[in-house]
Design a protein around this motif. Structure first.
Motif, PDB file in Angstrom:
ATOM      1  N   PRO A  89      20.182   7.913   8.920  1.00 29.00           N
ATOM      2  CA  PRO A  89      20.216   8.620   7.823  1.00 29.00           C
ATOM      3  C   PRO A  89      21.582   9.621   7.912  1.00 29.00           C
ATOM      4  O   PRO A  89      22.111   9.973   6.973  1.00 29.00           O
ATOM      5  N   ALA A  90      22.030   9.634   9.083  1.00 27.15           N
ATOM      6  CA  ALA A  90      23.217  10.576   9.189  1.00 27.15           C
ATOM      7  C   ALA A  90      24.330   9.810   8.855  1.00 27.15           C
ATOM      8  O   ALA A  90      25.486  10.661   8.535  1.00 27.15           O
ATOM      9  N   ASP A  91      24.486   8.801   8.668  1.00 26.49           N
ATOM     10  CA  ASP A  91      25.720   7.859   7.903  1.00 26.49           C
ATOM     11  C   ASP A  91      25.721   8.435   6.573  1.00 26.49           C
ATOM     12  O   ASP A  91      26.762   8.062   5.884  1.00 26.49           O
ATOM     13  N   GLY A  92      24.641   9.229   5.854  1.00 27.80           N
ATOM     14  CA  GLY A  92      24.617   9.619   4.557  1.00 27.80           C
ATOM     15  C   GLY A  92      24.577   8.254   3.446  1.00 27.80           C
ATOM     16  O   GLY A  92      25.229   8.510   2.430  1.00 27.80           O
ATOM     17  N   LYS A  93      23.974   7.215   4.100  1.00 27.08           N
ATOM     18  CA  LYS A  93      23.682   6.268   3.248  1.00 27.08           C
ATOM     19  C   LYS A  93      22.360   5.719   2.940  1.00 27.08           C
ATOM     20  O   LYS A  93      21.424   6.212   3.758  1.00 27.08           O
ATOM     21  N   VAL A  94      22.010   4.972   1.864  1.00 30.56           N
ATOM     22  CA  VAL A  94      20.581   4.255   1.996  1.00 30.56           C
ATOM     23  C   VAL A  94      20.223   3.381   3.339  1.00 30.56           C
ATOM     24  O   VAL A  94      21.006   2.351   3.369  1.00 30.56           O
ATOM     25  N   TRP A  95      19.484   3.959   3.968  1.00 27.59           N
ATOM     26  CA  TRP A  95      19.390   3.697   5.376  1.00 27.59           C
ATOM     27  C   TRP A  95      18.194   2.441   5.419  1.00 27.59           C
ATOM     28  O   TRP A  95      17.977   1.403   6.384  1.00 27.59           O
ATOM     29  N   GLN A  96      17.248   2.313   4.412  1.00 29.99           N
ATOM     30  CA  GLN A  96      16.232   1.321   4.020  1.00 29.99           C
ATOM     31  C   GLN A  96      15.747   1.350   2.551  1.00 29.99           C
ATOM     32  O   GLN A  96      15.755   2.510   2.106  1.00 29.99           O
ATOM     33  N   TYR A  97      15.273   0.232   2.359  1.00 31.84           N
ATOM     34  CA  TYR A  97      14.468   0.092   0.958  1.00 31.84           C
ATOM     35  C   TYR A  97      13.426  -1.097   1.423  1.00 31.84           C
ATOM     36  O   TYR A  97      13.741  -1.968   2.172  1.00 31.84           O
ATOM     37  N   ALA A  98      12.214  -0.789   0.740  1.00 29.26           N
ATOM     38  CA  ALA A  98      11.309  -1.778   0.882  1.00 29.26           C
ATOM     39  C   ALA A  98      10.768  -2.033  -0.665  1.00 29.26           C
ATOM     40  O   ALA A  98      10.496  -1.309  -1.564  1.00 29.26           O
ATOM     41  N   THR A  99      10.274  -3.468  -0.886  1.00 24.71           N
ATOM     42  CA  THR A  99       9.543  -3.934  -2.250  1.00 24.71           C
ATOM     43  C   THR A  99       8.153  -4.471  -1.932  1.00 24.71           C
ATOM     44  O   THR A  99       7.708  -4.861  -0.912  1.00 24.71           O
ATOM     45  N   TYR A 100       7.242  -4.159  -3.088  1.00 21.30           N
ATOM     46  CA  TYR A 100       6.049  -4.538  -3.056  1.00 21.30           C
ATOM     47  C   TYR A 100       5.474  -4.845  -4.554  1.00 21.30           C
ATOM     48  O   TYR A 100       5.838  -4.303  -5.400  1.00 21.30           O
ATOM     49  N   LYS A 101       5.068  -6.532  -4.428  1.00 23.16           N
ATOM     50  CA  LYS A 101       4.934  -6.837  -5.686  1.00 23.16           C
ATOM     51  C   LYS A 101       3.763  -7.688  -5.768  1.00 23.16           C
ATOM     52  O   LYS A 101       3.505  -8.547  -4.740  1.00 23.16           O
ATOM     53  N   ASP A 102       2.748  -7.465  -6.535  1.00 21.99           N
ATOM     54  CA  ASP A 102       1.614  -8.378  -6.584  1.00 21.99           C
ATOM     55  C   ASP A 102       0.743  -8.256  -7.885  1.00 21.99           C
ATOM     56  O   ASP A 102       1.083  -7.470  -8.673  1.00 21.99           O
ATOM     57  N   THR A 103      -0.345  -9.048  -7.898  1.00 22.34           N
ATOM     58  CA  THR A 103      -1.090  -8.986  -9.006  1.00 22.34           C
ATOM     59  C   THR A 103      -2.503  -8.401  -8.671  1.00 22.34           C
ATOM     60  O   THR A 103      -2.910  -8.190  -7.617  1.00 22.34           O
ATOM     61  N   GLU A 104      -3.282  -8.008  -9.737  1.00 15.69           N
ATOM     62  CA  GLU A 104      -4.931  -7.591  -9.682  1.00 15.69           C
ATOM     63  C   GLU A 104      -5.500  -7.812 -10.923  1.00 15.69           C
ATOM     64  O   GLU A 104      -4.927  -7.887 -11.986  1.00 15.69           O
ATOM     65  N   GLU A 105      -6.680  -7.969 -10.659  1.00 14.80           N
ATOM     66  CA  GLU A 105      -7.559  -7.822 -11.779  1.00 14.80           C
ATOM     67  C   GLU A 105      -8.438  -6.578 -11.916  1.00 14.80           C
ATOM     68  O   GLU A 105      -9.037  -6.234 -10.902  1.00 14.80           O
ATOM     69  N   ILE A 106      -8.299  -5.842 -13.158  1.00 18.43           N
ATOM     70  CA  ILE A 106      -9.045  -4.663 -13.240  1.00 18.43           C
ATOM     71  C   ILE A 106      -9.964  -4.922 -14.519  1.00 18.43           C
ATOM     72  O   ILE A 106      -9.546  -5.398 -15.539  1.00 18.43           O
ATOM     73  N   PRO A 107     -10.920  -4.143 -14.513  1.00 17.99           N
ATOM     74  CA  PRO A 107     -11.831  -4.018 -15.678  1.00 17.99           C
ATOM     75  C   PRO A 107     -11.445  -3.359 -16.701  1.00 17.99           C
ATOM     76  O   PRO A 107     -10.563  -2.445 -16.697  1.00 17.99           O
ATOM     77  N   CYS A 108     -11.424  -4.032 -17.991  1.00 12.92           N
ATOM     78  CA  CYS A 108     -10.977  -3.367 -19.223  1.00 12.92           C
ATOM     79  C   CYS A 108     -11.749  -3.216 -20.323  1.00 12.92           C
ATOM     80  O   CYS A 108     -11.493  -3.305 -21.597  1.00 12.92           O
ATOM     81  N   GLY A 109     -13.204  -3.408 -19.887  1.00 19.11           N
ATOM     82  CA  GLY A 109     -14.468  -3.272 -21.103  1.00 19.11           C
ATOM     83  C   GLY A 109     -14.328  -4.496 -21.632  1.00 19.11           C
ATOM     84  O   GLY A 109     -13.945  -5.625 -21.580  1.00 19.11           O
ATOM     85  N   ASP A 110     -15.417  -4.594 -22.694  1.00 21.01           N
ATOM     86  CA  ASP A 110     -15.958  -5.817 -23.423  1.00 21.01           C
ATOM     87  C   ASP A 110     -15.178  -5.740 -24.381  1.00 21.01           C
ATOM     88  O   ASP A 110     -15.550  -5.600 -25.856  1.00 21.01           O
ATOM     89  N   VAL A 111     -14.019  -6.711 -24.527  1.00 21.27           N
ATOM     90  CA  VAL A 111     -12.918  -6.733 -25.810  1.00 21.27           C
ATOM     91  C   VAL A 111     -13.514  -7.694 -26.930  1.00 21.27           C
ATOM     92  O   VAL A 111     -13.127  -7.514 -27.923  1.00 21.27           O
ATOM     93  N   ASP A 112     -14.298  -8.515 -26.250  1.00 20.43           N
ATOM     94  CA  ASP A 112     -14.812  -9.586 -27.492  1.00 20.43           C
ATOM     95  C   ASP A 112     -16.337  -9.502 -27.755  1.00 20.43           C
ATOM     96  O   ASP A 112     -17.006 -10.366 -28.267  1.00 20.43           O
ATOM     97  N   ASP A 113     -17.104  -8.180 -27.355  1.00 19.59           N
ATOM     98  CA  ASP A 113     -18.466  -7.968 -27.832  1.00 19.59           C
ATOM     99  C   ASP A 113     -19.337  -9.057 -27.062  1.00 19.59           C
ATOM    100  O   ASP A 113     -20.404  -9.228 -27.828  1.00 19.59           O
TER     101      ASP A 113
END
Length: 320
Positions: free
Chosen positions: A257-281
Motif C-alpha cells: 500500500p505504501a506504493d500508492g497503487k491498487v495492491w490487490q483485488y479479488a473477484t467472486y461470481k456464482d449462482t444461487e437459488e432463492i425462494p420467490c413465492g408461488d408465481v403460478d399459483d
C-alpha cells in the motif's frame, strides 16, 4: 483516502445505478450482501487451508440454502496462510424488519503447501483438532437488513475474530430485479478491511457488489455483464481492473500500500437459488435463479482525489 473513491457510476442499458457511502432510498425488493472472513490460523506450519461456506435464510442453519461454496482456499481467496475472504448474498423478505440468516463454516483441510486435489500436501487431520469438521459445527446467525451493514464474527479455538459483513438494497427494471452496492466503510464509519496486503494484514478495502435475477417466470438463467473497472486519481495515477480475472485474489503476491497503487483485488461470481413465492399459483414454492458478481479492491494508500468508474448490465437469458 478520499471519499470520492466511494462515489461511482454503475449503469447499464436498462439504466440502473447507485451511489455509495451514502444513504440510498429503499426499494420494494430486497437483495442483500454478506462478506465472510476467517482470520489466520494459529497452528504452525500452515501454508493453506480450505473451507466450505453455506448461507441459510433462517437462523441456526435452518430454512433454505441461499448459496453454498466448497473449496474456498486461502491461496486463492485469502493470504495463503489460512485466512480467507468471500463475498456472497443473503435474503431479507421481511417488509417490516430484518430476516435472520445464518452462515455455516466447515474447515475442509489444512495443508503444508498449496492444497492439491490429490491431497499430497494435506496435513493428517488426526494431528490437529478441527472445531469445524462437519456441517453444523460452526454456524453463526446474522440479521440480513437492507440499507445496513452487519457483523459476521467467528470465534473459534484455532482462529482469530473476523469482523466484516455487507448487506444491500435492490432496484427494479423491466422483469429483472437487481441489487448493487459500492462501499468502503461500515455503518459505524469504520473502514472495511478485507483483502490482505504483502505484509499479511488486512488493508482498507472497497467492495463493488452486484446481484440480479430474472425471476421464476422467465424460465431462463440470468446473465450479468460488467466492463473493466477504471480507477483514476488527480495525481495522475490510473489503473484498469478486469472483473473477469480470478476468481479470488488476482495479484500474487499482493503489492505494498505504501506504493500508492491498487495492491490487490479479488473477484467472486456464482449462482444461487432463492425462494420467490408461488408465481403460478400451484401451491409450491418457486425458485428464482440469481447470480452475483462481487469485486473487492485494496485502496489503502491511494491518494486523495481518486475515482472509480464501471458499467454493468443484466439480461434475461443469453443474448443472441
Amino acid at each position: 483516502m478520499s471519499r470520492k473513491l466511494c462515489a461511482f457510476a454503475l449503469g447499464s442499458v436498462a439504466s440502473f445505478g447507485v451511489g455509495a457511502c451514502a444513504d440510498t432510498a429503499p426499494s420494494d425488493k430486497e437483495g442483500n450482501r454478506v462478506a465472510i472472513g476467517v482470520s489466520p490460523l494459529t497452528l504452525p506450519g500452515i501454508e493453506d487451508a480450505c473451507y466450505g461456506l453455506t448461507v441459510f435464510d433462517a437462523a441456526a442453519g435452518g430454512g433454505q440454502v441461499v448459496w453454498s461454496q466448497a473449496d474456498v482456499c486461502s491461496d486463492q481467496y485469502g493470504d495463503g496462510a489460512g485466512a480467507i475472504t468471500y463475498i456472497g448474498t443473503c435474503v431479507d423478505e421481511n417488509a417490516g424488519g430484518s430476516q435472520m440468516n445464518s452462515v455455516q463454516l466447515v474447515l475442509e483441510q489444512l495443508c503444508d503447501g498449496p492444497c492439491e486435489d490429490d491431497l499430497s500436501t494435506a496435513i493428517d487431520p488426526s494431528t490437529y483438532v478441527n472445531p469445524c469438521a462437519a456441517a453444523g459445527d460452526c454456524v453463526l446467525d446474522v440479521p440480513c437488513e437492507k440499507n445496513a451493514d452487519a457483523l459476521v464474527e467467528f470465534n473459534i479455538t484455532v482462529m482469530r475474530d473476523a469482523n466484516q459483513g455487507f448487506f444491500d438494497i435492490a432496484v427494479n427494471f423491466e422483469d429483472i430485479f437487481c441489487s448493487a452496492k459500492f462501499d468502503c466503510e461500515y455503518g459505524t464509519d469504520d473502514p472495511i478491511a478485507l483483502l490482505h496486503t504483502v505484509h499479511g494484514d488486512r488493508g482498507h478495502t472497497a467492495v463493488l457488489a452486484l446481484a440480479c435475477s430474472a425471476g421464476a417466470e422467465s424460465g431462463v438463467d440470468t446473465q450479468l455483464f460488467m466492463n473493466d473497472i477504471r480507477i483514476k486519481c488527480d495525481n495522475g495515477y490510473s489503473t484498469v481492473l478486469s472483473p473477469n480475472a480470478g476468481p479470488g485474489n488476482v495479484y500474487d503476491p499482493p503489492g505494498d500500500p505504501a506504493d500508492g497503487k491498487v495492491w490487490q483485488y479479488a473477484t467472486y461470481k456464482d449462482t444461487e437459488e432463492i425462494p420467490c413465492g408461488d408465481v403460478d399459483d400451484d401451491g409450491d414454492e418457486d425458485s428464482c435463479n440469481k447470480i452475483f458478481w462481487n469485486v473487492a479492491i485494496g485502496i489503502e494508500g491511494l491518494p486523495a482525489g481518486c475515482y472509480l468508474q464501471t458499467t454493468a448490465s443484466a439480461a434475461d437469458g443469453t443474448p443472441a
